[in-house]
Write an enzyme that holds these catalytic residues in place. Structure first.
Site, short mmCIF file in Angstrom:
data_model
loop_
_atom_site.label_atom_id
_atom_site.label_comp_id
_atom_site.label_asym_id
_atom_site.label_seq_id
_atom_site.Cartn_x
_atom_site.Cartn_y
_atom_site.Cartn_z
CD GLN A 1 43.19 47.92 43.54
OE1 GLN A 1 42.28 47.27 42.87
NE2 GLN A 1 44.33 48.37 43.13
CG ASP B 1 44.42 41.40 39.84
OD1 ASP B 1 44.50 42.16 39.07
OD2 ASP B 1 43.73 41.70 41.11
CE LYS C 1 41.57 47.63 39.22
NZ LYS C 1 42.46 46.88 40.20
N1 GUN Z 1 47.36 47.34 42.86
C1 GUN Z 1 48.31 47.87 42.06
N2 GUN Z 1 47.94 47.44 40.81
C2 GUN Z 1 47.11 46.29 40.82
C3 GUN Z 1 46.48 45.38 40.21
O1 GUN Z 1 46.68 45.26 38.80
N3 GUN Z 1 45.61 44.50 40.84
C4 GUN Z 1 45.30 44.53 42.16
N4 GUN Z 1 44.40 43.67 42.43
N5 GUN Z 1 45.79 45.55 42.86
C5 GUN Z 1 46.82 46.50 42.32
#
Ligand code: GUN
Length: 297
Positions: A97, A120, A53
């Site tokens: 995350q 998100d 990311k």
């Molecule tokens: N963990 C697994 N998928 C995601 C996601 O799309 N966003 C976040 N913040 N954590 C995750």
């Protein structure tokens, strides 16, 4: 010939367009979008995602502020960090995350992120907005994985209206928002999950099947309708015997080699939904930045 929906290619095109948009935004406002990435602990998969990311955000010109916290950070410390990021002028998007360590309540943390900075789209306000919004609203913050899935479906340039869509999986991150997005496209949507009876039969009625159940290669050839479109959200690390040797392998929720013979289009794992999720995070961060400018907050 079955169409393989190349998520990497579509994501690269989205990132290319976003990079140009950010150059123009910078010329106009002398600012670029900022994304705060918060990781707690050292879960290996989380590190892979966070690194990917961060790298992609930098590539398109988003300014990334990394916060990597120790596994034993307290819930209060994490809340305080998020409150600071909520008022930080150069932070437009905040990503925490998941998963978080067990001693931290994930929902409390997600609720603390300011809805305007919710990269998100997990905050209850944004979840609600997604469910009541009309199709043409483009300033929403939408969970990245389902948004990526919809963009993959749209890349096929087919009429989605009226199609039977089945989503396997009812998570807050993927299954539930996926249903909302398919409804917005006027699909007839069934949500199934690990406890659904006759799962196989229900899946076999789908014109569009989105598999997000987290079970390696559960969707077999007889689960899918001929000429269906299959989007595989699963990311399962398994051990498989290849040429007599046990190897680690990344597989989806769909048995790709079986299913691809029967369907019209299918997304692979890896190289399908994964890169799209990242591209959509960058889109959300830029949306949050543009919302801030247009609404002057
Ligand atoms: N963990 C697994 N998928 C995601 C996601 O799309 N966003 C976040 N913040 N954590 C995750």
């Amino acid at each position: 010939m079955t169409k393989i929906i190349d998520g990497k290619l579509i994501a690269n095109k989205l990132k290319h367009d976003l990079k140009n948009e950010i150059i123009q935004l910078k010329q106009k406002y002398n600012k670029v979008p900022g994304l705060a990435v918060v990781q707690v602990g050292n879960v290996a998969a989380s590190s892979v995602y966070v690194n990917a990311k961060t790298k992609s955000a930098n590539e398109v010109g988003i300014n990334v502020i990394d916060h990597h916290l120790d596994d034993n950070v307290t819930e209060d410390e994490l809340i305080n960090l998020i409150k600071k990021l909520n008022t930080h002028n150069e932070v437009d998007g905040i990503l925490v995350q998941l998963p978080l360590p067990k001693h931290v309540d994930e929902q409390i943390i997600l609720d603390t992120i300011h809805p305007n900075k919710d990269a998100d789209g997990f905050h209850p306000l944004n979840v609600g907005k997604l469910s009541i919004s009309s199709k043409n609203e483009n300033n929403l913050l939408i969970p990245c994985t389902p948004l990526g899935c919809i963009l993959m479906l749209k890349s096929l340039n087919l009429e989605l209206k009226g199609k039977n869509a089945v989503v396997i999986g009812r998570s807050n991150i993927v299954g539930k928002p996926m249903v909302q997005l398919l409804l917005k496209e006027s699909c007839t949507v069934t949500i199934a999950h690990s406890k659904t009876e006759n799962l196989e039969k229900i899946c076999s009625t789908a014109d569009i099947l989105v598999a997000a159940v987290g079970k390696p290669e559960i969707v077999k050839e007889n689960w899918v309708k001929e000429n269906a479109i299959v989007i595989d959200v699963g990311i399962n690390r398994i051990q498989k015997k290849i040429n007599g040797e046990i190897k680690n392998k990344l597989v989806g929720d769909v048995d790709f080699s079986q299913v691809k013979e029967k369907v019209f289009a299918i997304s692979p794992v890896p190289g399908g939904v994964g890169p799209m999720t990242i591209a959509c995070l960058l889109i959300n961060t830029t949306t949050a930045f543009k919302n801030k400018i247009s609404k002057n907050y």
